[in-house]
Design an enzyme around this catalytic site. Structure first.
Site, PDB file in Angstrom:
ATOM      1  N   GLY B 502       0.839  -1.221   0.091  1.00 37.51           N
ATOM      2  CA  GLY B 502      -0.044  -0.087   0.008  1.00 37.51           C
ATOM      3  C   GLY B 502       0.784   1.445   0.011  1.00 37.51           C
ATOM      4  O   GLY B 502       0.766   2.210  -0.870  1.00 37.51           O
ATOM      5  N   ARG B 614      12.155   3.593   4.053  1.00 35.64           N
ATOM      6  CA  ARG B 614      11.889   4.847   4.515  1.00 35.64           C
ATOM      7  C   ARG B 614      10.590   4.829   5.310  1.00 35.64           C
ATOM      8  O   ARG B 614       9.833   4.376   4.771  1.00 35.64           O
ATOM      9  CB  ARG B 614      12.058   5.855   3.331  1.00 35.64           C
ATOM     10  CG  ARG B 614      11.692   7.230   3.903  1.00 35.64           C
ATOM     11  CD  ARG B 614      12.304   7.744   4.946  1.00 35.64           C
ATOM     12  NE  ARG B 614      13.608   8.522   4.497  1.00 35.64           N
ATOM     13  CZ  ARG B 614      14.655   8.617   5.189  1.00 35.64           C
ATOM     14  NH1 ARG B 614      14.878   7.930   6.264  1.00 35.64           N
ATOM     15  NH2 ARG B 614      15.981   9.324   4.827  1.00 35.64           N
ATOM     16  N   PRO B 618       5.955   8.217  10.923  1.00 36.98           N
ATOM     17  CA  PRO B 618       6.399   7.517  11.925  1.00 36.98           C
ATOM     18  C   PRO B 618       5.413   6.912  13.068  1.00 36.98           C
ATOM     19  O   PRO B 618       5.712   5.792  13.535  1.00 36.98           O
ATOM     20  CB  PRO B 618       7.250   8.477  12.558  1.00 36.98           C
ATOM     21  CG  PRO B 618       7.563   9.383  11.415  1.00 36.98           C
ATOM     22  CD  PRO B 618       6.543   9.500  10.662  1.00 36.98           C
ATOM     23  N   THR B 620       2.026   6.177  12.830  1.00 38.75           N
ATOM     24  CA  THR B 620       1.324   4.793  12.442  1.00 38.75           C
ATOM     25  C   THR B 620       2.058   3.878  12.059  1.00 38.75           C
ATOM     26  O   THR B 620       1.636   2.604  12.432  1.00 38.75           O
ATOM     27  CB  THR B 620       0.296   5.334  11.167  1.00 38.75           C
ATOM     28  OG1 THR B 620       1.145   5.722  10.167  1.00 38.75           O
ATOM     29  CG2 THR B 620      -0.488   6.581  11.534  1.00 38.75           C
ATOM     30  N   GLY B 690       3.299  -3.835   7.002  1.00 35.61           N
ATOM     31  CA  GLY B 690       2.240  -4.458   7.668  1.00 35.61           C
ATOM     32  C   GLY B 690       2.514  -5.870   8.070  1.00 35.61           C
ATOM     33  O   GLY B 690       2.253  -6.393   9.175  1.00 35.61           O
ATOM     34  N   GLU B 691       2.739  -6.577   7.223  1.00 35.67           N
ATOM     35  CA  GLU B 691       3.066  -8.030   7.237  1.00 35.67           C
ATOM     36  C   GLU B 691       4.319  -8.608   7.978  1.00 35.67           C
ATOM     37  O   GLU B 691       4.052  -9.426   8.767  1.00 35.67           O
ATOM     38  CB  GLU B 691       2.666  -8.800   6.050  1.00 35.67           C
ATOM     39  CG  GLU B 691       1.910  -7.920   4.871  1.00 35.67           C
ATOM     40  CD  GLU B 691       0.646  -8.848   4.532  1.00 35.67           C
ATOM     41  OE1 GLU B 691       0.446 -10.029   4.803  1.00 35.67           O
ATOM     42  OE2 GLU B 691      -0.207  -8.315   3.659  1.00 35.67           O
TER      43      GLU B 691
END
Lengths: 331, 724, 210
Positions: B502, B614, B618, B620, B690-691
């Site tokens: 995403g 990068r 930060p 979230t 996320g994963e």
């Protein structure tokens, strides 16, 4: 959900009036009944809401007795100073149950009548369950029985009584005042729930028109040195894998009397008199506590997936005894 | 390369969320909405012999009771991984054929939800039941031929002669995403246009899938998915329920709302399939891993083929010259399994990183030093360089923060004063750095507003906040009046938001749009002096707005991927690009405490250090890592589906019995970021997050439990009974 | 039958019981009336259903506003808030009291609105996330702390978390991290924002004087 009529009673006579006219089920906190109605397991045609009846939401602390009104919420009882001080086993059995939200809703009497979490019972008609549908069989007997009873089961049902409060009450020889159309009677909490036998759908000895009004807990020498030790699949907000309610009277490190009741492992709140007797007159150390735990589980009849609860329960009883002993005013 | 250091800022949609005004699909105000409820099948497999809907239809307030006979002309939208749009190819209620427990056999639509629920319970059905296989190990399951995976060197021969060896099998159960928002569809049919409100990670697939299923022109299908109440892979495609609700809305001419009950979602949406992992590892006398073989079995449904790719990360975690892997699919009678956060990487890392720990102990090495000594410098699979790889830095930084040097390696050697057993464990994780094609439309207006439309879905990962960071970086606009339009295929083509691509897809394309905006602005300015914001300059020049469009695909992807994007089809790439390979990495350090009497396991603290390129947002990003770690704790110690093979279906189909972590289960989670931009993958230097956050947590916990107790537990979840 | 609503459809005559002791509630199809203030939220009338026993009139307060409305006796407070009063802040995450997403306050206490029969709201007062602070006013300290500590991700459980968190502080259960964790365990956050939630509550407890 099946339609029902809803009536609100403002007195005990009012409940009986509605019940005699309609056979209405009593609705208090609703955390069990409404939940099971949503699942289609409970299908009452009439409800009578008793939460507007005055005078049933008090806790009275007498010299030898704590008296809880039926409509006291779990959270109020758990936070009551006299309960915390005189019988921590009661407070802990309540504060370790459910969630703060549910404890604000659920009443003490209603909690006693909580129904099993057996998944075969709670799921749909594709699963045989004598409790939900008498005569349909018991899927748990040869099924996933990790959460099922090691004590008190029958060939018809091995569903565990899931509550905590009743287990603590059973340990303290509590009684309930019950009011029905034929008047008032008093029952021991330990005898309130039936063994499943061939009729697992009949869970208590209450008549359909009877309602619990008070819960009386004798607290004299026993009470202060007590604890409710609950082992769960998560740190909070879970039913007991095993729980132990214990209360001790110690005299210079020697056990004058001990009370032990088990939760999460039996079809009803389960006192273990043999383990209590094994402790009497003994010096309470870790070895004696473990031995009491072993005696408590000596008659366990585990199934396929719940055998670990013998060792776990033994340890839980032993730990509970040691925690309770720490609280004894005369160690 | 992206030199921006992004500032800490609040989540841009937090203010609405804490006030409860964010509207999720079921919250949309709707006139004359009718409420729907499904009737689930009571069998696993067979034929629906008869459905009696008379009693249901007779209930006052019931508008319609639909059965499969009401779906003539409706088609399956196909399987997402097979060229279609659905989580599975089997669309319920198109025929009397039943293929998994709990699939809807009827849909009741009523004036109120209470009436719909009442009537649904009155639908009676009879079935012709067939035999079925419920579990991975069921004798009636169909085991397919192994799919070859990686094959480097001669693993079997080298294993046979290795000094230290591990040969073990690890088990991972079926698990369920259980986002807090139950999948909710509100379908409206008005003036020949169908509008679907549904929290989905894939509004593009909904648009084109609904068109395909219902025979509509895609231009007449609108989808709105501005916010999801969590997705975790379960909402990555067209759901069967969406077709049911839409059909009802079209037949009734009224909006229809269908909120699928959580118990039914255990059967009507995807899940993480059960899997079995045999790992063989060999090390030489110097503590180098010289060979590995990895053979996996994974549960599948009958109709669809959900391929396993467990080995994608394990072949790269270390410099193992001889490596082989296979995967066998096992067909059972379930709804089609699918993606659930770190779908393959979580079970693969549990198996492999447990085995590596076992090998380190077998070789008498410190598990951290053993990992560092076996780090890979180039990709062992392709021989190509990694675009960036700071796994060793993650391990070293994490060890420092955690205090690993104070660890006594002997199992059972560390105890608290009260006798509680303490265990410290480490594990590494990786996840492919993927990218998907994206098109962004940026419009800056003279009235002071800015609107950016692009592909993306906000499921809590913070994509809006990352987009906001990128669009306000270097553009003289009013940051208080930026509208971010995502999850709307009519505003910009929508690709499925999943696979941690995403941010890596949206931020670079937004940066491009910003650059294009700056260039266009310079054209208009034509050397005139700048005074104020772009808005102010536009107002001065009497131009209502400037709009630019930018597009971006993954490195090496042909322009034809935009055709797939425009048609709602998946078009992501990674981890292999020509001529480099990209992954995100993580190292987890876990402390467990095990009660000596009851063996109750707690996880008081975890340190996780991530290399995801990068960091654009930060605050979230840190939350996302913590969330992934919580998922790892749940997967390691709590979550499993209770399936009775005699009945099929999931017995613990609620939040009381399918135990996800609660607040009291979670201790301290310290997060560190390497925060060095990836130089090759995209111009923002962003890899995915996320994963990877979840990958390796379960292994680190298992390794810590071994360290605490000396017990090596190879089956998830690790529950109290396994410690007796 | 409630005193406020002498309905012609009163069916209490069906039962020969003492009206002093019981109120058979119900009947009267009046849709929803919001009493006592001019501007109403977009209240959706409950559907026109013929069975009179399926409509019962209740009087209660929501966010300080008195409301008289007709509800299905089976309806939960949650569904009435969401589907009839357009107060969609409270969320449905399980509908069985197992997740906390529906948490609201009733008479000052946090409850699971999904397991609260709307019928039981007679004479009671509900506070939802929408009523925690005025719509245009400053945020409640708990809301601000949730933003500051990023104690949310998808935001779906957040209104329930915040209502539970405010109660947690008001009850005096926010004295330590361990206590907050325990007393916030009735609210599941699948995104896993627990660390931030605990930090936010510690922070807000100070501001709230808890």
């Amino acid at each position: 959900m099946r339609p029902f009529t809803y009536a609100r009673a403002t007195s005990i006579d009012g409940i009986h009036a509605v019940q005699s006219a309609t056979g209405a089920r009593i609705l208090a906190g609703g955390t069990t009944l409404y939940d099971l109605m949503k699942l289609g397991i409970e299908t009452p045609g009439h409800l009578v809401d008793v939460t507007s009846i005055a005078g049933l939401d008090e806790i009275r602390s007498h010299q030898d007795e704590l008296i809880f009104g039926a409509l006291v919420t779990m959270s109020d009882a758990a936070a009551h100073p006299a309960v915390l001080q005189r019988a921590p086993v009661l407070a802990e059995s309540l504060s370790k149950a459910a969630s703060p939200q549910l404890r604000n809703m659920a009443t003490l009497a209603g909690n006693l009548l909580q129904r099993t979490r057996c998944a075969y019972f709670r799921n749909g008609p594709e699963y045989p369950c004598n409790k939900r549908m008498p005569g349909s069989g018991c899927a748990a007997l040869d099924g996933l029985d990790r959460g099922h009873a090691l004590f008190g089961g029958s060939r018809s049902c091995i569903a565990v009584y899931p509550g905590d409060w009743a287990v603590a009450l059973a340990a303290l020889d509590a009684t309930v005042d019950v009011h029905g159309s034929r008047g008032m009677r008093t029952l021991e909490v330990a005898n309130l729930h039936r063994l499943p036998g061939d009729t697992p759908h009949l869970e208590t000895v209450l008549e359909p028109d009877e309602m619990i009004l008070n819960i009386r807990v004798p607290v004299g020498r026993l009470g202060q040195a007590s604890t409710y030790h609950k082992i769960r699949d998560r740190e909070s907000y879970a039913f007991a894998l095993v729980s132990a309610a214990v209360a001790l009277e110690l005299d210079d490190g020697m056990v004058r009397q001990a009370r032990i009741a088990l939760g999460g492992v039996a079809t009803r709140p389960w006192r273990v008199p043999a383990a209590e007797a094994a402790l009497a007159g003994q010096r309470l150390d870790r070895a004696a506590a473990l031995e009491a735990g072993r005696v408590a589980f000596a008659d366990a009849r585990p199934g396929q997936h719940n055998g670990f609860k013998v060792a776990l329960g033994t340890a839980a009883v032993a730990d509970a005894l040691m925690i309770a002993a720490e609280r004894s005013p005369s160690r | 390369m992206n030199q921006t250091i992004y500032p800490d800022r609040a989540r841009v949609d937090a203010r609405d969320k804490v006030r409860g005004v964010t509207r999720f699909a079921a919250d949309m105000p709707m006139q004359r909405v009718a409420h729907a409820m499904t009737v689930p099948s009571r069998i696993v497999r067979g034929r629906l012999a008869a459905v009696d809907i008379d009693a249901a239809r007779a209930v006052d307030g019931v508008l319609a009771v639909l059965t499969w006979r009401d779906f003539k002309g409706v088609k399956s939208a196909g399987y997402l991984m097979g060229g279609g749009f659905g989580f599975q190819s089997h669309q319920p209620m198109l025929s009397d054929r039943l293929v998994h427990r709990g699939e809807p056999i009827a849909l009741v639509v009523a004036e109120t939800l209470e009436i719909a629920i009442e009537a649904a319970a009155l639908v009676e059905a009879s079935y012709e039941e067939e035999q079925f296989a419920a579990l991975l190990g069921d004798t009636r399951a169909e085991v397919l031929a192994p799919q070859p995976g990686h094959d480097m060197g001669d693993a079997q021969a080298v294993l046979a002669s290795a000094t230290f060896r591990v040969d073990a099998e690890y088990l991972s159960p079926a698990q369920f995403q259980n986002p807090m928002e139950m999948i909710a569809t509100v379908a409206e049919w008005r003036d020949g246009t169908l509008t679907i409100h549904e929290g989905t990670q894939n509004s593009g697939a909904l648009k084109f899938g609904m068109a395909a299923a219902l025979g509509l022109d895609p231009a007449r299908v609108r989808v709105e998915s501005a916010y999801l109440g969590g997705g975790f892979g379960q909402k990555n495609s067209l759901q069967g329920q969406t077709v049911l609700a839409a059909r009802a809305a079209m037949l009734l001419g009224r909006p229809v709302k269908l909120v699928m009950p959580r118990a039914q979602l255990f059967h009507t949406a995807s899940f993480r399939p059960a899997s079995r992992h045999r790992i063989r590892l060999g090390a030489d006398a110097d503590g180098r891993i010289v060979a590995a073989s990895y053979d996996a079995d994974m549960q599948n449904s009958r109709p669809d083929t959900f391929r396993a790719s467990f080995s994608e990360i394990t072949a790269r975690l270390y410099a193992i010259p001889n490596y082989t892997s296979t995967a066998r699919l096992v067909r059972t009678d379930v709804q089609s399994p699918g993606y659930m956060r770190a779908p393959f990487e979580h079970p693969a890392a549990f198996a492999f990183e447990s085995a590596v720990d076992e090998l380190a102990y077998a070789a008498g090495r410190d598990p951290l030093a053993f990992r560092l000594a076996n780090d890979a410098e180039t990709d062992p699979v392709t021989g190509h360089p990694f675009s960036s790889r700071f796994l060793a830095e993650c391990l070293r930084d994490g060890a420092e923060r955690f205090g690993w040097s104070r660890r006594d390696p002997a199992p059972g050697s560390m105890r608290a004063a009260d006798g509680t057993l303490i265990g410290w464990g480490v594990a590494a994780g990786a996840y492919k750095a993927a990218m998907a094609p994206a098109i962004a439309r940026l419009r800056v207006r003279a009235d002071g507003t800015t609107r950016i439309s692009l592909s993306g879905h906000e499921m809590g990962q913070g994509i809006r906040t990352a987009i906001f960071a990128a669009v306000t970086d270097g553009l003289a606009i009013d940051p208080a009046r930026v509208e971010i339009v995502i999850g709307d295929p009519d505003a910009a083509p929508q690709h499925v938001t999943a696979g941690s691509w995403g941010t890596a897809s949206s931020v670079p394309v937004v940066r491009r749009a910003v650059q294009a905006m700056q260039a266009r602005f310079e054209e208009f300015r034509d050397g005139r002096p700048i005074r104020g914001t772009i808005h102010e300059m536009l107002a001065r020049w009497r131009r209502p707005y400037i709009e630019v469009e930018s597009r971006l695909q993954a490195p090496g992807q042909p322009d034809t991927v935009f055709d797939r994007l425009q048609r709602g089809l998946p078009a992501a790439a990674g981890p292999e690009y020509e001529p480099f390979v990209s992954f995100s990495y993580i190292a987890h350090f876990v402390e467990v405490r095990v009660e000596p009497t009851t063996r109750h396991v707690r996880v008081p603290r975890i340190v996780s250090v991530v290399d995801c390129g990068r960091i654009v947002s930060p605050r979230t990003a840190e939350s996302q890592v913590r969330g992934g770690v919580v998922w790892g704790i749940g997967a390691a110690l709590r979550e499993t589906a209770e399936i009775d093979p005699r009945f099929g279906g999931v017995l613990n189909n609620d939040f009381a019995e399918y135990v996800v972590p609660v607040n009291a289960d979670i201790g301290a989670i310290e997060v560190g970021f390497i925060d060095r931009p990836d130089p090759l993958l995209n111009e923002a230097g962003v890899k995915g997050l996320g994963e990877v956050a979840m990958v390796g947590v379960a292994a680190a916990i298992g390794n810590a439990i071994f360290h605490a107790t000396g017990r090596r537990l190879r089956e998830l979840p690790i529950r109290i009974e396994h410690l007796f | 039958m409630s005193e406020h609503d002498p309905s012609p459809h009163d069916r209490s005559h069906d039962l020969s019981i003492n009206r002093r002791d019981v109120m058979l509630v119900g009947v009267a199809m009046t849709g929803v009336t919001l009493v006592g203030f001019g501007e109403t939220t977009a209240a959706t009338p409950s559907a026109p259903v013929a069975r009179p026993e399926m409509n019962l009139t209740i009087h209660f307060q929501v966010n300080g506003r008195p409301i008289e409305m007709s509800v299905d006796p089976r309806a939960s407070l949650l569904d009435v808030l969401r589907e009839q009063l357009d107060l969609t802040g409270a969320k449905k995450g399980c509908d069985h009291g197992q997740c906390g997403a529906c948490t609201v306050h009733v008479d000052g206490r946090r409850v699971a609105s999904c397991l609260t029969l709307a019928a039981k709201m007679e004479g009671r007062a509900a506070l939802t996330i929408e009523g925690l602070t005025p719509a245009d006013g400053p945020l409640h300290p708990m809301q601000q702390a949730f933003i500051d500590h990023d104690a949310l991700q998808c935001g779906y459980c957040t209104p329930g978390q915040i209502m539970a968190a405010v109660a947690c502080v008001q009850e005096g259960h926010a004295s330590s991290e361990a206590e907050i964790r325990e007393y916030m365990s009735g609210n599941i956050c699948r995104c896993g924002a627990y660390v931030g939630i605990v930090a936010a509550i510690r922070d807000a407890a100070v501001t709230m004087g808890g």
